[in-house]
Enzyme design. Structure first.
Site, PDB file in Angstrom:
ATOM      1  N   GLU A 276      94.814  19.907  52.056  1.00 35.33           N
ATOM      2  CA  GLU A 276      94.968  18.725  52.999  1.00 35.33           C
ATOM      3  C   GLU A 276      95.902  17.812  52.556  1.00 35.33           C
ATOM      4  O   GLU A 276      95.939  17.402  53.246  1.00 35.33           O
ATOM      5  CB  GLU A 276      93.392  19.235  52.985  1.00 35.33           C
ATOM      6  CG  GLU A 276      93.364  17.434  54.013  1.00 35.33           C
ATOM      7  CD  GLU A 276      93.026  16.197  53.469  1.00 35.33           C
ATOM      8  OE1 GLU A 276      94.183  14.878  54.025  1.00 35.33           O
ATOM      9  OE2 GLU A 276      93.321  15.975  52.586  1.00 35.33           O
ATOM     10  N   GLU A 277      95.663  18.118  50.616  1.00 31.32           N
ATOM     11  CA  GLU A 277      95.743  16.811  49.851  1.00 31.32           C
ATOM     12  C   GLU A 277      97.322  17.168  50.141  1.00 31.32           C
ATOM     13  O   GLU A 277      97.678  15.396  50.393  1.00 31.32           O
ATOM     14  CB  GLU A 277      95.855  16.520  48.937  1.00 31.32           C
ATOM     15  CG  GLU A 277      94.361  16.498  48.525  1.00 31.32           C
ATOM     16  CD  GLU A 277      93.797  15.193  48.916  1.00 31.32           C
ATOM     17  OE1 GLU A 277      94.480  14.596  49.478  1.00 31.32           O
ATOM     18  OE2 GLU A 277      92.029  14.979  48.880  1.00 31.32           O
TER      19      GLU A 277
ATOM     20  N   HIS B  40      89.564   8.982  44.907  1.00 31.85           N
ATOM     21  CA  HIS B  40      90.816   9.883  44.148  1.00 31.85           C
ATOM     22  C   HIS B  40      90.285   9.283  43.020  1.00 31.85           C
ATOM     23  O   HIS B  40      91.547   8.737  42.360  1.00 31.85           O
ATOM     24  CB  HIS B  40      92.545   9.461  44.564  1.00 31.85           C
ATOM     25  CG  HIS B  40      92.122  10.415  45.930  1.00 31.85           C
ATOM     26  ND1 HIS B  40      94.368  10.480  46.631  1.00 31.85           N
ATOM     27  CD2 HIS B  40      91.348  11.378  46.565  1.00 31.85           C
ATOM     28  CE1 HIS B  40      94.295  11.491  47.761  1.00 31.85           C
ATOM     29  NE2 HIS B  40      92.398  11.596  47.276  1.00 31.85           N
TER      30      HIS B  40
ATOM     31  N   ASP C  70      90.603  21.661  49.385  1.00 34.18           N
ATOM     32  CA  ASP C  70      91.552  21.425  47.739  1.00 34.18           C
ATOM     33  C   ASP C  70      90.938  20.832  47.509  1.00 34.18           C
ATOM     34  O   ASP C  70      90.159  19.484  47.594  1.00 34.18           O
ATOM     35  CB  ASP C  70      92.711  21.721  48.599  1.00 34.18           C
ATOM     36  CG  ASP C  70      93.176  20.420  49.334  1.00 34.18           C
ATOM     37  OD1 ASP C  70      92.152  20.153  50.677  1.00 34.18           O
ATOM     38  OD2 ASP C  70      93.856  19.946  49.127  1.00 34.18           O
TER      39      ASP C  70
HETATM   40 NI    NI Z   1      89.858  14.106  51.440  1.00 27.13          NI
END
Ligand code: NI
Length: 389
Positions: free
Chosen positions: A135-136, A359, A77
């Protein structure tokens, strides 16, 4: 088999796959194009990919004789971030960006699958190749619930993350706790609204919130052993509508993270501080917790085996045991069911213009790290199939 030889000729394909995933990011549980591309690739190399957890993909690669089963996992993702890299292959989906390296992980695992498949005659056992969605937001539980760790039962689980805090050409794998357990809280402080000039007739939830924010810091610094990493962080606070009105309510959010076992007692102490301060000032409260990730703990014997594999890839002097982080990672869900290890593969390289953290809207990876990731997977698979067998 000579793994370095096998890797020659795959570099261009690796970069092409990575850039294609990067240009087409999708959020968690919406990885439809991504899933299609992964499945198509795995089918083309002769595997039989299955859908799992909605947008995930799993395929089994069988060796030529019986042996253990190992799991290699990539996440899929992207994040709700507007990309600012100006790369020629930047995101084509406004407001969505692969800003954590999961695009690179997928390219790495696809090429790993292709090379492993080409040497399957030499391998015992089974390798499960898993592409996991979301995963996030801790999506691994769904993959586990759909049976990825069973039939055949996984004996060793291995995963990696391209890591912006490590220079390209290094691999870091620690023993024991590596990534933090994380829980999120919603806290509402309920007071009594009124005129800012008559504060004595009100119960001010903003003032009470500030006392709570101050007081819980004492849990970290005065109650938890300083050698046990713990974080209680307020990240959001909403209250009020005007300069003249004391609001009824203040809403706060944040997270509690810890990098040691037995950290759950932090929740009780957190609530106890909230309750006692609210009681002292005649306010009430509502508090709820949501689980993020479990503590990710590498099993020392598997981590040692993975470091031996890493030493074959980058040389023993470039294998480190330094990175523990308060960030979470849902690879921990697999380690509840099988021993395993997680590796950080360095992808930081300012000389190639790669210097922003995960991020960040300008995050990118050093493409040189992709081949290192493939080689690490191949070396680990080879060693685990031997060790576990
Ligand atoms: Ni990651």
């Amino acid at each position: 088999m000579n793994i370095k030889q096998l890797l020659t000729g795959c570099r261009a394909e690796l970069i092409e796959l990575y850039r294609d995933f990067h240009a087409h990011p999708e959020l968690g549980f919406q990885e439809f194009r991504t899933q299609d591309k992964v499945s198509t690739y795995l089918s083309a190399i002769g595997l039989e990919p299955q859908q799992i957890a909605g947008t995930g993909v799993v395929a089994e690669l069988r060796g030529s004789r019986p042996g253990p089963t190992i799991l290699l996992r990539s996440d899929m993702d992207a994040l709700p971030i507007t990309e600012e890299t100006a790369l020629p292959f930047a995101s084509q989906h406004p407001g969505i960006m692969h800003a954590c390296g999961h695009d690179g992980h997928m390219a790495i695992l696809l090429v790993t699958a292709k090379l492993l498949n080409s040497m399957s005659a030499e391998l015992p056992g089974t390798v499960k190749i898993l592409f996991q969605p979301n995963e996030e937001d801790a999506g691994a539980w769904k993959v586990v619930a759909e049976g990825v760790m069973t039939d055949p039962k996984v004996d060793v689980a291995f995963g990696l993350h391209l890591w912006s805090q490590c220079p390209t050409g290094t691999i870091d794998i620690v023993d024991g706790p590596q990534m933090a357990a994380s829980y999120y809280f919603d806290l509402s402080i309920k007071g009594r609204g009124g005129h800012a000039g008559f504060a004595h007739e009100s119960i001010d939830p903003i003032y009470i919130s500030t006392l709570i924010i101050q007081a819980v810091q004492g849990i970290q610094t005065r109650e938890v052993n300083a050698l046990d990493p713990a974080v209680i962080m307020f990240t959001r606070m909403n209250a009020g509508s005007s300069a003249t009105i004391i609001p009824e309510e203040a809403k706060l959010q944040g997270s509690i993270r810890f990098l040691y076992s037995n950290g759950k007692k932090l929740f009780k102490r957190f609530e106890s501080v909230v309750k006692q301060i609210c009681t002292a000032y005649s306010a009430s409260y509502e508090l709820s917790f949501k689980k993020g990730n479990d503590l990710l703990t590498n099993v020392p014997e598997i981590a040692a085996c993975a470091r031996a594999a890493a030493a074959e890839v980058v040389g023993p002097e470039k294998v480190t045991t330094e990175i523990r982080t308060m960030a979470g990672e849902d690879f921990s869900d697999y380690l509840v069911h099988a021993p395993g290890a997680f590796a950080f593969v360095g992808c930081h390289n300012p000389a190639n213009g790669v210097s922003y953290p995960h991020h960040h809207p300008r995050f990118t990876i050093d493409e040189e790290a992709l081949a290192i990731g493939v080689e690490l997977h191949l070396q680990c698979a080879s060693k685990f199939l031997k060790c576990a067998g």
